[in-house]
Design a protein around this motif. Sequence first.
Motif, PDB file in Angstrom:
ATOM      1  N   UNK A 520     -63.300  74.354 -24.422  1.00  0.00           N
ATOM      2  CA  UNK A 520     -64.108  73.225 -23.957  1.00  0.00           C
ATOM      3  C   UNK A 520     -63.312  72.304 -23.047  1.00  0.00           C
ATOM      4  N   UNK A 521     -61.989  72.225 -23.273  1.00  0.00           N
ATOM      5  CA  UNK A 521     -61.129  71.326 -22.497  1.00  0.00           C
ATOM      6  C   UNK A 521     -60.455  72.014 -21.318  1.00  0.00           C
ATOM      7  N   UNK A 522     -60.771  73.258 -21.068  1.00  0.00           N
ATOM      8  CA  UNK A 522     -60.133  73.984 -19.973  1.00  0.00           C
ATOM      9  C   UNK A 522     -60.388  73.284 -18.639  1.00  0.00           C
ATOM     10  N   UNK A 523     -59.322  72.958 -17.928  1.00  0.00           N
ATOM     11  CA  UNK A 523     -59.434  72.286 -16.637  1.00  0.00           C
ATOM     12  C   UNK A 523     -59.484  70.775 -16.714  1.00  0.00           C
ATOM     13  N   UNK A 524     -59.462  70.210 -17.912  1.00  0.00           N
ATOM     14  CA  UNK A 524     -59.522  68.752 -18.077  1.00  0.00           C
ATOM     15  C   UNK A 524     -58.149  68.138 -17.859  1.00  0.00           C
ATOM     16  N   UNK A 525     -58.121  67.033 -17.109  1.00  0.00           N
ATOM     17  CA  UNK A 525     -56.865  66.326 -16.860  1.00  0.00           C
ATOM     18  C   UNK A 525     -56.872  64.907 -17.417  1.00  0.00           C
ATOM     19  N   UNK A 543     -55.982  63.686 -31.916  1.00  0.00           N
ATOM     20  CA  UNK A 543     -54.573  63.876 -31.551  1.00  0.00           C
ATOM     21  C   UNK A 543     -53.795  64.578 -32.663  1.00  0.00           C
ATOM     22  N   UNK A 544     -54.220  64.401 -33.894  1.00  0.00           N
ATOM     23  CA  UNK A 544     -53.528  65.050 -34.993  1.00  0.00           C
ATOM     24  C   UNK A 544     -53.946  66.490 -35.215  1.00  0.00           C
ATOM     25  N   UNK A 548     -54.336  68.378 -27.219  1.00  0.00           N
ATOM     26  CA  UNK A 548     -55.076  67.832 -26.089  1.00  0.00           C
ATOM     27  C   UNK A 548     -54.257  67.935 -24.810  1.00  0.00           C
ATOM     28  N   UNK A 549     -54.900  68.172 -23.662  1.00  0.00           N
ATOM     29  CA  UNK A 549     -54.160  68.321 -22.402  1.00  0.00           C
ATOM     30  C   UNK A 549     -53.679  66.999 -21.813  1.00  0.00           C
ATOM     31  N   UNK A 550     -54.108  65.876 -22.353  1.00  0.00           N
ATOM     32  CA  UNK A 550     -53.688  64.570 -21.838  1.00  0.00           C
ATOM     33  C   UNK A 550     -53.810  63.554 -22.961  1.00  0.00           C
TER      34      UNK A 550
END
Length: 577
Positions: A520-525, A543-544, A548-550
């Motif tokens: 779902x987060x692929x490509x998210x910055x 976060x735990x 996450x990518x950012x």
Amino acid sequence: MTISSGSVSIALCGSGGAGVMTAANMLVDAAAQAGYYALFSRSSGPQIRGGEAAALLRLSAEPITSVDDTFQILLAIDWLNVVRFAAELPLNADSLILADPTAGEVPEILSRSGARIVELPMKDLAQSIPGGRPNMIALGVVAALTGLGVEPVVEMLGKSLKKKHADAFEASLAAVRHGAETGLTLDAPCRQLPPALPRHGGRWTISGNHAAGLGAIRGGIRFCAAYPITPATESLEYLSAALPKIGGVFVQAEDELASINMCIGASFGGDASITATAGPGLALMTEGLGLAVSSETPVVVLDVQRGGPSTGIPTKSEQSDLNIAIYGLHGDAPHLVLAPQSIGDCLFTTQWAVHLAEAMQAPCIVLSDQSLGQSRAVIDPAPASPFFANRETARTPAEGETFKRYALTNTGVSPMPVPGTPGCQYTADGLEHAESGTPSSQASDHSRQLDKRLRKLVLHDYGPDWATIEGEGEIAVITWGSCTGAAREAVIRARADGVKARLIAPRLLYPTLPEQMARALDGVRKILVVEQSHLGQFNRYLRGEYDLPARPDVLSRPGPLPIRPGEIHARLLAMGK
């Protein structure tokens, strides 16, 4: 002058007995009759019943699942203690305040918004009609100013009053018509709704609590034990009437401890079971939920969250039970936690919860909240869902075989007998046990059973319903529960302004699904987390539990003020620069 709008938001204020809730309910029903969608919630002071209140409505030609940024119309029959919830009545220079001059000056906290103030002598107008009431005058005025028209209101009056209360019907009819005529003569702009779209079939008018109750019935629930608590009581009222009609049982228990243990007992006996509560009750149920985990007994707990801690704010919404729902059981106690995303989704999510709990023989907590549970909406009918209670039951073992209630199967799920099944006797309690159910303190048994209880949750195929994922872009708004509607509307607004963002709203909060979230987060910055809690519990959970990518930006605050689409929209525009 007529102002067109995709939706119109209206607040009706008045003291206890002024009838603003009656008028609001009729307005919602009339909107549904005319082909519109609606969302209706109430705001009141700290008391649970009675006293001053405001009916908060939003009408639209399109489906709506969120409040708007401001109210276009605020109509006050009186101003008694309105300052207690004035912060929940955002206005601006384009808003219109309709106030009865006999009620005194408009409170400064509202007039300083710059809204246009127009006098509307509702009490005097009502007195000109035998049996007339100011709330019916108000209903007619609003129907005229929004373009809804008086005829749908008249039809609703006929359905609710004509047969049983003929005199009240005639008085109300006259007052509504007089109010509509007066509304069209006011020196005030009309807030015109767009034409209603053609309807294909009927629509539902339902609250989140009633939708959850219906979802429980559709999912196969046949037993409920519960202790009344705001804001969950309406779901219990629904179930108390519905269950006996289908051969089920409803018990009002003496407290929350009794209710969870009654539900575990009924489930052990073979009936899919549910209880409903709020945060204080959930806190009392945690030991019982641990028993359900250890004994692998399915049970569903509907937690309609409210402001906390302790008694907190019973009449206001908050998302601050997340931590206790996911992490609040003692020991390593894997269980299910789900969250509906709209009033209509309360039905689907509760039905799915029953299915999952039964399939995996595990307790499931459904995290609704006051803004979903006690709000009323006009929605499209919920489609049929295939999810139903389907427990794997044990049969009499073959000659020479020994029944093992907690056998270490590949899926982690082992057949559960109905009491009295020949050859399937076992010890059922909260002690750790061997595969047979015999209590054990051996390290090997403990580790194997812990693995088993976790394995059945982790290996289950939850399908696409684990989350709502919409849109595309390098910005992701991650939210949950009742904030989903506002986030969706903000993402749509941002897209219209050239900022592409996607919405990710998990419906399944526990167990976590790392692979699905990564896709779902692929490509998210960039990430914006939106939630209604003071400590940012959802942000800490994300976060735990997830990679996450950012590092997320966070839009978080406690109740009672809802997070509105405009706030999220503004943050997205800033992130898109």
